[in-house]
Design a protein around this motif. Structure first.
Motif: not given
Ligand code: NDP
Length: 335
Positions: A7-9, A33-35, A71-73, A76-78, A95-97, A122-124, A179-181, A256-258
């Protein structure tokens, strides 16, 4: 095969989570799913995902989907998690939920009601370096912890300079990183702060959304933490210092993520000289490990690395920090 619906591209799905799901034996991403329908189709094609769903209902009605990764904005998570739970799908949520505590608690309750797993990404918690730090704390080698310093100010890559920098969609550094910290320190210290204070900079105040924040957190056990987060600090490394009565643990490049970073145990010897020992870290991919724990929980074996309740608690701290930014006072954290 156990199918997943995305849910979220998103970037995080592209960069880490699709691979993490595919790394689990018998698991595959079957729908996204993308919007935006065209974006969804392009994302599916790029990542060899069989199906681009037309709507949330379309994705959730797919019998091949057993679990969803949200992983939408942030705003939308709720709703998406509630609907996924009602459809009987396990929920791995970013996160955040949610944007408020009641919503986050409702997510936990709804997943419980429908007998599905809810986890917070919370990957850390899956960092081998932080696990090593936790073992050190438990061993007593640095004695009672007095203070913690968290360095989590980073620079956003160009592609992420979107919704995070606006007050819409749950943007700002607090909902993103605090939230992560809060969760990472809870993992290490088995405790959440009882009171917090925080300031942001003048530019953030003018913009109406914070992209830098410096905080002080107090813990009931007596620990005091100093936490710095930001989106515009390009020439720094993340890190954590845990200062105990008998030694200090210094983690560098580790929030970090790595699967990277270095952990040093620093102590004074009887002559008063500082000694530094670099500890061995069995680094591992944080997202694969987190997804593995989630899959175990789906199979009824154990709990996710960070549960829904953990996500509620980390959000509670973040929202208390938000309140402190508003009030410019010390705020109590009511868990
Ligand atoms: P993005 O900005 O990449 O994605 C969020 C939404 O933005 C997508 O669902 C998508 O909507 C839209 N989007 C993304 N890329 C594009 C694009 N190129 N053009 C148009 N629309 C786009 O956010 P993140 O991946 O950074 O974050 C998503 C979630 O993940 C957040 O809740 C964030 O807090 C969390 N996060 C967590 C991390 C972790 O390590 N736990 C690390 C990074 C993020 P649609 O789906 O409608 O296409």
């Amino acid at each position: 095969i156990t199918g997943w619906g995305l849910i979220g591209a998103s970037n995080i799905a592209s960069s880490y989570m699709i691979d993490a799901i595919r790394a689990q034996e018998g698991h595959e991403v079957v729908s996204v799913l993308s919007s935006d329908a065209l974006r969804g189709q392009a994302f599916a094609a790029e990542h060899s995902i069989e199906h681009a769903a037309e709507s949330l209902a379309d994705l959730l009605n797919n019998p091949q989907v057993h679990a969803v990764y949200i992983s939408t904005t942030n705003e939308l998570h709720f709703k998406q998690a509630i609907q996924a739970a009602q459809a009987g799908k396990h929920v791995l949520c970013e996160k955040p939920l949610a944007l408020d505590i009641q919503q986050a608690k409702d997510m936990v309750a709804e997943c419980e009601k429908h007998g599905v797993v809810l986890a917070t990404n919370h990957h850390l918690r899956n960092s081998a370096l932080l696990a090593t730090a936790k073992s050190c704390l438990q061993s007593g080698i640095i004695g009672k912890v007095q203070n913690v310093r968290v360095f989590h100010a980073v620079a956003l890559p160009a592609k992420l300079k979107t919704w995070r920098l606006t007050s819409n969609n749950g943007g700002g550094v607090v909902l993103d990183i605090t939230v992560h910290d809060a969760d990472t320190l809870a993992y290490l210290l088995d405790e959440y702060p009882s009171e917090v204070t925080a300031l942001t900079d003048q530019a953030s105040r003018a913009a109406g959304v914070e992209d830098a924040v410096m905080m002080i957190w107090n813990y009931n056990s007596g620990i005091m933490a100093q936490v710095h987060e930001g989106f515009k600090t390009g020439h720094s490394q993340t890190g954590i210092e845990i200062l105990g009565e008998k030694g200090t643990l210094i983690g560098t490049n580790c929030l970090t993520q790595e699967p990277i970073g270095e952990l040093v145990l620093q102590q004074r010897n009887d002559d008063g000289e500082l000694t530094r020992k670099t500890l061995d870290i069995p680094h591992r991919n944080l997202y694969i490990e987190g997804t593995r724990r989630f899959v175990e929980a789906m199979n009824g074996e154990g709990t996710p690395a960070a549960t829904g309740e953990d996500g509620v608690r980390s959000l509670t701290v973040a929202l208390s920090v938000k309140q402190a930014l508003e009030s410019r006072c010390v705020e109590r954290v009511i868990l």
